[in-house]
Write a protein that holds these residues in place. Structure first.
Motif, mmCIF file in Angstrom:
data_model
loop_
_atom_site.group_PDB
_atom_site.id
_atom_site.type_symbol
_atom_site.label_atom_id
_atom_site.label_comp_id
_atom_site.label_asym_id
_atom_site.label_seq_id
_atom_site.Cartn_x
_atom_site.Cartn_y
_atom_site.Cartn_z
ATOM 1 N N GLU A 27 -39.012 -46.432 16.141
ATOM 2 C CA GLU A 27 -37.967 -47.462 16.154
ATOM 3 C C GLU A 27 -36.593 -46.829 16.327
ATOM 4 N N LEU A 28 -36.361 -45.723 15.643
ATOM 5 C CA LEU A 28 -35.075 -45.033 15.777
ATOM 6 C C LEU A 28 -34.852 -44.527 17.200
ATOM 7 N N ALA A 29 -35.906 -44.057 17.837
ATOM 8 C CA ALA A 29 -35.771 -43.534 19.199
ATOM 9 C C ALA A 29 -35.247 -44.597 20.156
ATOM 10 N N ALA A 30 -35.496 -45.867 19.838
ATOM 11 C CA ALA A 30 -35.033 -46.963 20.694
ATOM 12 C C ALA A 30 -33.750 -47.614 20.171
ATOM 13 N N THR A 31 -33.338 -47.276 18.962
ATOM 14 C CA THR A 31 -32.147 -47.877 18.358
ATOM 15 C C THR A 31 -30.893 -47.279 18.976
ATOM 16 N N VAL A 44 -19.312 -44.629 24.409
ATOM 17 C CA VAL A 44 -20.627 -44.088 24.737
ATOM 18 C C VAL A 44 -21.664 -44.818 23.897
ATOM 19 N N VAL A 45 -22.768 -45.192 24.533
ATOM 20 C CA VAL A 45 -23.911 -45.759 23.825
ATOM 21 C C VAL A 45 -25.070 -44.801 24.013
ATOM 22 N N MET A 46 -25.698 -44.421 22.885
ATOM 23 C CA MET A 46 -26.860 -43.544 22.960
ATOM 24 C C MET A 46 -27.893 -44.013 21.944
ATOM 25 N N THR A 47 -29.124 -43.573 22.135
ATOM 26 C CA THR A 47 -30.170 -43.905 21.180
ATOM 27 C C THR A 47 -30.166 -42.859 20.069
ATOM 28 N N CYS A 48 -30.845 -43.183 18.992
ATOM 29 C CA CYS A 48 -30.989 -42.199 17.921
ATOM 30 C C CYS A 48 -31.915 -41.067 18.348
ATOM 31 N N GLY A 49 -32.548 -41.225 19.505
ATOM 32 C CA GLY A 49 -33.319 -40.147 20.117
ATOM 33 C C GLY A 49 -32.451 -39.293 21.014
ATOM 34 N N HIS A 50 -31.142 -39.519 20.980
ATOM 35 C CA HIS A 50 -30.126 -38.752 21.705
ATOM 36 C C HIS A 50 -30.182 -38.923 23.216
ATOM 37 N N GLN A 51 -30.632 -40.084 23.661
ATOM 38 C CA GLN A 51 -30.589 -40.392 25.090
ATOM 39 C C GLN A 51 -29.347 -41.242 25.334
ATOM 40 N N ALA A 87 -25.805 -41.404 15.429
ATOM 41 C CA ALA A 87 -27.262 -41.335 15.547
ATOM 42 C C ALA A 87 -27.850 -40.471 14.431
ATOM 43 N N GLU A 88 -27.251 -39.337 14.170
ATOM 44 C CA GLU A 88 -27.732 -38.451 13.119
ATOM 45 C C GLU A 88 -27.625 -39.111 11.747
ATOM 46 N N SER A 89 -26.523 -39.793 11.510
ATOM 47 C CA SER A 89 -26.311 -40.460 10.228
ATOM 48 C C SER A 89 -27.347 -41.553 9.994
ATOM 49 N N LEU A 90 -27.580 -42.378 11.006
ATOM 50 C CA LEU A 90 -28.563 -43.453 10.882
ATOM 51 C C LEU A 90 -29.968 -42.885 10.715
ATOM 52 N N THR A 91 -30.287 -41.846 11.451
ATOM 53 C CA THR A 91 -31.603 -41.215 11.340
ATOM 54 C C THR A 91 -31.800 -40.624 9.950
ATOM 55 N N SER A 92 -30.812 -39.928 9.433
ATOM 56 C CA SER A 92 -30.913 -39.336 8.095
ATOM 57 C C SER A 92 -31.077 -40.403 7.027
ATOM 58 N N ALA A 93 -30.308 -41.475 7.149
ATOM 59 C CA ALA A 93 -30.405 -42.557 6.158
ATOM 60 C C ALA A 93 -31.772 -43.223 6.205
ATOM 61 N N THR A 94 -32.279 -43.449 7.396
ATOM 62 C CA THR A 94 -33.573 -44.119 7.543
ATOM 63 C C THR A 94 -34.713 -43.230 7.075
ATOM 64 N N MET A 95 -34.733 -42.002 7.529
ATOM 65 C CA MET A 95 -35.841 -41.114 7.196
ATOM 66 C C MET A 95 -35.743 -40.609 5.754
ATOM 67 N N GLY A 96 -34.545 -40.549 5.218
ATOM 68 C CA GLY A 96 -34.365 -40.106 3.838
ATOM 69 C C GLY A 96 -35.027 -41.023 2.834
ATOM 70 N N LYS A 97 -35.207 -42.278 3.187
ATOM 71 C CA LYS A 97 -35.871 -43.232 2.295
ATOM 72 C C LYS A 97 -37.309 -42.821 2.014
ATOM 73 N N PHE A 98 -37.932 -42.141 2.967
ATOM 74 C CA PHE A 98 -39.332 -41.766 2.812
ATOM 75 C C PHE A 98 -39.526 -40.576 1.882
ATOM 76 N N THR A 99 -38.566 -39.682 1.860
ATOM 77 C CA THR A 99 -38.720 -38.475 1.058
ATOM 78 C C THR A 99 -37.907 -38.522 -0.232
ATOM 79 N N GLN A 100 -37.235 -39.625 -0.480
ATOM 80 C CA GLN A 100 -36.431 -39.776 -1.687
ATOM 81 C C GLN A 100 -37.334 -39.683 -2.913
ATOM 82 N N GLY A 101 -36.977 -38.832 -3.829
ATOM 83 C CA GLY A 101 -37.741 -38.704 -5.059
ATOM 84 C C GLY A 101 -38.878 -37.696 -4.984
ATOM 85 N N LEU A 102 -39.166 -37.174 -3.790
ATOM 86 C CA LEU A 102 -40.222 -36.160 -3.682
ATOM 87 C C LEU A 102 -39.659 -34.797 -4.058
#
Length: 111
Positions: A27-31, A44-51, A87-102
């Protein structure tokens, strides 16, 4: 320590987390995120996949840039970097939810 049911349950949870992370990455790759410079003269508009999807340069800046090519290049670079940071900020925030507390290092297992 875990017992058969406990270890199996833990493995199922880990597998589910990994599936959810892959889905979030897709989903991030297309965001799309945006960045701008020069008070919006370059966007500039880019995806979180850096395209990079688009670059918009104001017509008034183009007329002005005929005399100052470096300024235009700097503004385009700044807008690309701003989009990259978004893009990096949104990716970190989104993916950080999965590893939070580990515990430290466990999150690397799910990449």
């Amino acid at each position: 320590m875990f017992g058969k049911a406990g270890l199996g349950g833990l493995m199922q949870q880990a597998q589910k987390m990994q599936e959810n992370m892959k889905k979030a990455q897709a989903e991030l790759a297309a965001t799309e995120v945006g960045g701008e410079a020069g008070n919006g003269l370059v966007k500039v508009v880019m995806t979180c996949g850096h395209q990079i999807r688009s670059i918009d340069i104001s017509p008034e800046l183009i007329a002005e840039a005929a005399e100052d090519k470096e300024m235009l290049e700097d503004l385009v670079l700044a807008a690309v970097n701003a989009a990259h940071e978004a893009a990096e900020s949104l990716t970190s925030a989104t993916m950080g939810k999965f590893t939070q507390g580990l515990p430290a290092g466990i999150g690397d297992f799910f990449k």
